[in-house]
Motif scaffolding. Structure first.
Motif, PDB file in Angstrom:
ATOM      1  N   LYS A   1       0.792  -1.141   0.006  1.00 35.31           N
ATOM      2  CA  LYS A   1      -0.055  -0.127   0.096  1.00 35.31           C
ATOM      3  C   LYS A   1       0.766   1.215  -0.056  1.00 35.31           C
ATOM      4  N   ASN A   2       1.693   1.500   0.934  1.00 38.07           N
ATOM      5  CA  ASN A   2       2.461   2.630   1.036  1.00 38.07           C
ATOM      6  C   ASN A   2       4.165   2.583   0.914  1.00 38.07           C
ATOM      7  N   CYS A   3       4.514   1.449   0.368  1.00 37.23           N
ATOM      8  CA  CYS A   3       5.976   1.499   0.167  1.00 37.23           C
ATOM      9  C   CYS A   3       6.332   0.351  -1.081  1.00 37.23           C
TER      10      CYS A   3
END
Length: 125
Positions: A44-46
């Motif tokens: 999701k965020n990496c």
């Protein structure tokens, strides 16, 4: 200077196909080979890239951390899938399931991928 730069992380493996199977089938993370032959984890965020290194030596530190809501539940689920959590007796002492609940730091559990890289689950505060 680099505050607004996009960033990503990389680490090595000695077997891309075995790593791909582990991340896809055991951890449930979509992992695919890109045009350069690197393994991309879709998180999701990496952004994480894993590359093949013939003389791979696993790092002796955590290369990737996953924030989870309920560490007890996640450890149980991954243990059922064959993950063995690391146990430590030092200042990061873990319980028999591999969960550290010390006075200092977060609630955390460490495990390894097939190449011996150290990953962790950290319970969200």
């Amino acid at each position: 200077m680099l505050t607004n730069s996009k960033a990503f992380t990389t680490y090595s493996t000695n077997n891309i196909d075995r790593s791909k199977e582990f991340y896809n089938n055991i951890l449930g993370i979509k992992a695919k080979k890109n045009k350069m032959g690197l393994l991309e984890l879709e998180l999701k965020n990496c952004q994480v890239l894993i590359y093949l290194k013939e003389d791979h030596k696993p790092a002796d530190f955590t290369v990737l951390n996953f924030i989870v809501h309920n560490i007890e539940e996640e450890v149980s689920l991954l243990t059922k899938k064959g993950i063995q959590f690391e146990t430590y007796e030092n200042e990061l002492k873990t319980d028999s399931r591999g969960i550290h609940k010390g006075d200092v730091g977060p609630v955390i559990a460490w495990f390894k991928d097939p190449a011996g890289n150290i990953l962790s689950l950290i319970e969200e505060i």
